[in-house]
Design a protein around this motif. Structure first.
Motif, mmCIF file in Angstrom:
data_model
loop_
_atom_site.group_PDB
_atom_site.id
_atom_site.type_symbol
_atom_site.label_atom_id
_atom_site.label_comp_id
_atom_site.label_asym_id
_atom_site.label_seq_id
_atom_site.Cartn_x
_atom_site.Cartn_y
_atom_site.Cartn_z
ATOM 1 N N THR A 82 0.825 -1.193 0.000
ATOM 2 C CA THR A 82 0.000 0.000 0.000
ATOM 3 C C THR A 82 0.862 1.246 0.000
ATOM 4 N N ALA A 83 0.195 2.394 0.120
ATOM 5 C CA ALA A 83 0.913 3.670 0.125
ATOM 6 C C ALA A 83 1.869 3.781 1.295
ATOM 7 N N VAL A 84 1.592 3.073 2.374
ATOM 8 C CA VAL A 84 2.483 3.145 3.524
ATOM 9 C C VAL A 84 3.219 1.823 3.732
ATOM 10 N N ASP A 85 3.222 0.987 2.695
ATOM 11 C CA ASP A 85 3.969 -0.261 2.789
ATOM 12 C C ASP A 85 5.451 0.041 2.992
ATOM 13 N N ILE A 86 6.072 -0.643 3.928
ATOM 14 C CA ILE A 86 7.468 -0.341 4.245
ATOM 15 C C ILE A 86 8.399 -1.496 3.933
ATOM 16 N N PHE A 87 7.858 -2.683 3.708
ATOM 17 C CA PHE A 87 8.696 -3.869 3.598
ATOM 18 C C PHE A 87 9.202 -4.082 2.180
ATOM 19 N N ARG A 88 10.308 -4.795 2.072
ATOM 20 C CA ARG A 88 10.821 -5.233 0.771
ATOM 21 C C ARG A 88 11.053 -6.729 0.846
ATOM 22 N N GLY A 89 10.306 -7.478 0.048
ATOM 23 C CA GLY A 89 10.444 -8.924 0.093
ATOM 24 C C GLY A 89 9.863 -9.585 -1.134
ATOM 25 N N LEU A 90 10.220 -10.829 -1.324
ATOM 26 C CA LEU A 90 9.785 -11.611 -2.473
ATOM 27 C C LEU A 90 8.439 -12.270 -2.224
ATOM 28 N N GLU A 91 7.653 -12.400 -3.293
ATOM 29 C CA GLU A 91 6.421 -13.187 -3.204
ATOM 30 C C GLU A 91 6.753 -14.672 -3.097
ATOM 31 N N SER A 92 7.770 -15.095 -3.820
ATOM 32 C CA SER A 92 8.200 -16.482 -3.764
ATOM 33 C C SER A 92 9.673 -16.565 -4.164
ATOM 34 N N LEU A 93 10.310 -17.659 -3.797
ATOM 35 C CA LEU A 93 11.717 -17.870 -4.149
ATOM 36 C C LEU A 93 11.911 -19.347 -4.517
ATOM 37 N N PRO A 94 11.593 -19.706 -5.789
ATOM 38 C CA PRO A 94 11.754 -21.089 -6.207
ATOM 39 C C PRO A 94 13.226 -21.468 -6.356
ATOM 40 N N VAL A 95 13.611 -22.592 -5.751
ATOM 41 C CA VAL A 95 15.005 -23.028 -5.803
ATOM 42 C C VAL A 95 15.068 -24.522 -6.083
ATOM 43 N N ARG A 96 16.195 -24.934 -6.675
ATOM 44 C CA ARG A 96 16.524 -26.351 -6.811
ATOM 45 C C ARG A 96 17.455 -26.726 -5.661
ATOM 46 N N LEU A 97 17.138 -27.806 -5.005
ATOM 47 C CA LEU A 97 17.939 -28.205 -3.844
ATOM 48 C C LEU A 97 19.189 -28.965 -4.215
ATOM 49 N N ILE A 98 19.169 -29.620 -5.343
ATOM 50 C CA ILE A 98 20.330 -30.413 -5.772
ATOM 51 C C ILE A 98 20.624 -30.138 -7.250
#
Length: 443
Positions: free
Chosen positions: A427-443
């Motif tokens: 929102t207009a006062v949103d303060i956070f910075r972060g990902l919606e998702s972080l898909p990774v391969r484990l191996i």
């Protein structure tokens, strides 16, 4: 308006709400509104190039936010620290402009701000912080490290059965919500409700179903915590020691200083603050930190080879791409001049922590990730009297989560191109910075 003269300098251009104007004649040093769009998708993906341009042009900017709102943005490191120490920049909702009340961005009766440290000024802030600090000591937070490691191991064990996972959903989100719920003494069966509520409280929409969900979450979490406080009071063991209490709610109930204690509303507001802020920052610390390391394989390899660098590496990750992009709004109760620019009374001020941490006048080669450099003077968790009380807990959770992931999955890699990662929009006062998702391969 309660504050004399504030109406003439409030700033809102939102359709359907009263328009407020800035008095340029009264404050001749006002800058023009910066044309740069700081809230589009491109900016959310990588705000640092735009912040660098803003710092080069001027330390203080009038900027357009979502829905036509305007605010003042502080961008340079020295000015950020000065603003965070400025007593004329109020955090109290009583000093918020009317348009924020009209939009529901500031409201006390629904418990969004309540009576807590983050939404108060001295002397109330001083009293509240002193009382809450008694139950939030470094020793108490450090004592949680073994349990945090146990929770992390269990979650990573569950993820290891798959070749590809979403790190946000599999670890970064559930780890801190589990820790904060255990810290508060919330029963295991109720933690799923807390996940729903925290998602709604940080939802991107201020209209339609998003706004309705936000209001329901405020009411639901207030009722839940009110009932939890009453239960803890009814079943409390007689004790004069905060450290003897089994959970943070019980500890805060008996937090006393010179016969003073938290009122019911202050206790409720404090618990809401700890739940939302303490949870969201850690989600983003883990997610942002891991994607930074995955995009800098030489730094990841160095940290894997020398795990003793982990505490310093977390500080550098906080500086490089921290969990809080900007502070919660501050309200100018008088005309304030920073670096030659006058911010008029009644204005809303946003302090760009992310920009300050990339200021080349403070940090050489700031856009490079270097886990060996000393960055303990970063402002990722703020500065001054409102410095994040839960910073130590977030650092511990970040160290445990990132260190364990690197140890368990040395070949961990992104499962999609980095440019396809989506950053949350608020929102207009949103303060956070972060990902919606972080898909990774484990191996």
């Amino acid at each position: 308006m309660e504050d004399g003269g504030a109406r003439d300098s409030n700033i809102c251009r939102t359709a359907g709400f009263s328009a407020y104007r800035i008095d340029n004649d009264r404050c001749p040093s006002l800058s023009e509104v910066t044309a740069m769009d700081l809230f589009n998708d491109a900016f959310r993906c990588d705000p640092y190039h735009e912040y660098a341009q803003l710092r080069a042009e001027s330390p203080i900017h009038r900027v357009n936010g979502p829905m036509g709102l305007e605010m003042w943005l502080v961008t340079r490191y020295e000015d950020v620290r000065a603003a965070l120490n400025e007593p004329r920049l109020s955090k109290s909702p009583h000093n918020a402009p009317q348009w924020m009340r009209d939009l529901g961005l500031v409201t006390e009766d629904e418990g969004r701000v309540g009576q807590n440290m983050l939404a108060s000024d001295p002397p109330d802030h001083t009293r509240l912080r002193k009382l809450v600090t008694k139950a939030f000591t470094r020793r108490r937070m450090e004592s949680l490290r073994p349990r945090i490691q146990q929770i992390t191991d269990e979650m990573i064990d569950a993820m290891s059965e798959k070749d590809e996972v979403d790190l946000i959903d599999g670890l970064a989100f559930p780890l801190p919500i589990t820790v904060i719920c255990e810290l508060l003494g919330v029963p295991t069966a109720d933690r799923y409700s807390f996940r729903i509520w925290t998602r709604a409280l940080t939802a991107p929409s201020l209209t339609g179903e998003g706004l309705r969900a936000l209001r329901r979450a405020r009411a639901d979490i207030s009722k839940y915590l009110t009932d939890l406080i009453a239960y803890r009071r009814a079943h409390a063991e007689p004790s004069f020691s905060i450290d003897d209490q089994p959970d943070l709610v019980s500890a805060l109930i008996i937090a006393v200083d010179e016969q003073d204690r938290l009122s019911d509303q202050e206790l409720l507001g404090t618990l809401q603050l700890l739940l939302v802020a303490g949870h969201e920052t850690t989600v983003n610390l883990i997610g942002n930190g891991m994607v930074a390391l995955l995009r800098h394989p030489e730094q990841r390899a160095l940290l894997h080879a020398e795990p003793e660098l982990l505490p310093g590496a977390v500080e550098e990750l906080l500086r490089y791409d921290g969990p809080v992009e900007r502070t919660t709004p501050r309200y100018a109760i008088e005309d304030i001049t920073l670096s030659g620019t006058t911010i008029p009374a009644g204005s809303v001020v946003s302090v760009a922590l992310a920009s300050a941490n990339r200021d080349s006048e403070r940090t050489p080669n700031p856009d490079a990730l270097d886990i060996t450099r000393s960055t303990h003077d970063n402002v990722a968790f703020g500065h001054g009297i409102h410095h994040c009380l839960g910073a130590q807990l977030a650092r511990i959770e970040g160290e445990v989560a990132i260190g364990t992931l690197l140890r368990r999955f040395p070949a961990l890699g992104l499962a999609c191109p980095a440019e396809e990662l989506r950053w949350k929009y608020g929102t207009a006062v949103d303060i956070f910075r972060g990902l919606e998702s972080l898909p990774v391969r484990l191996i």
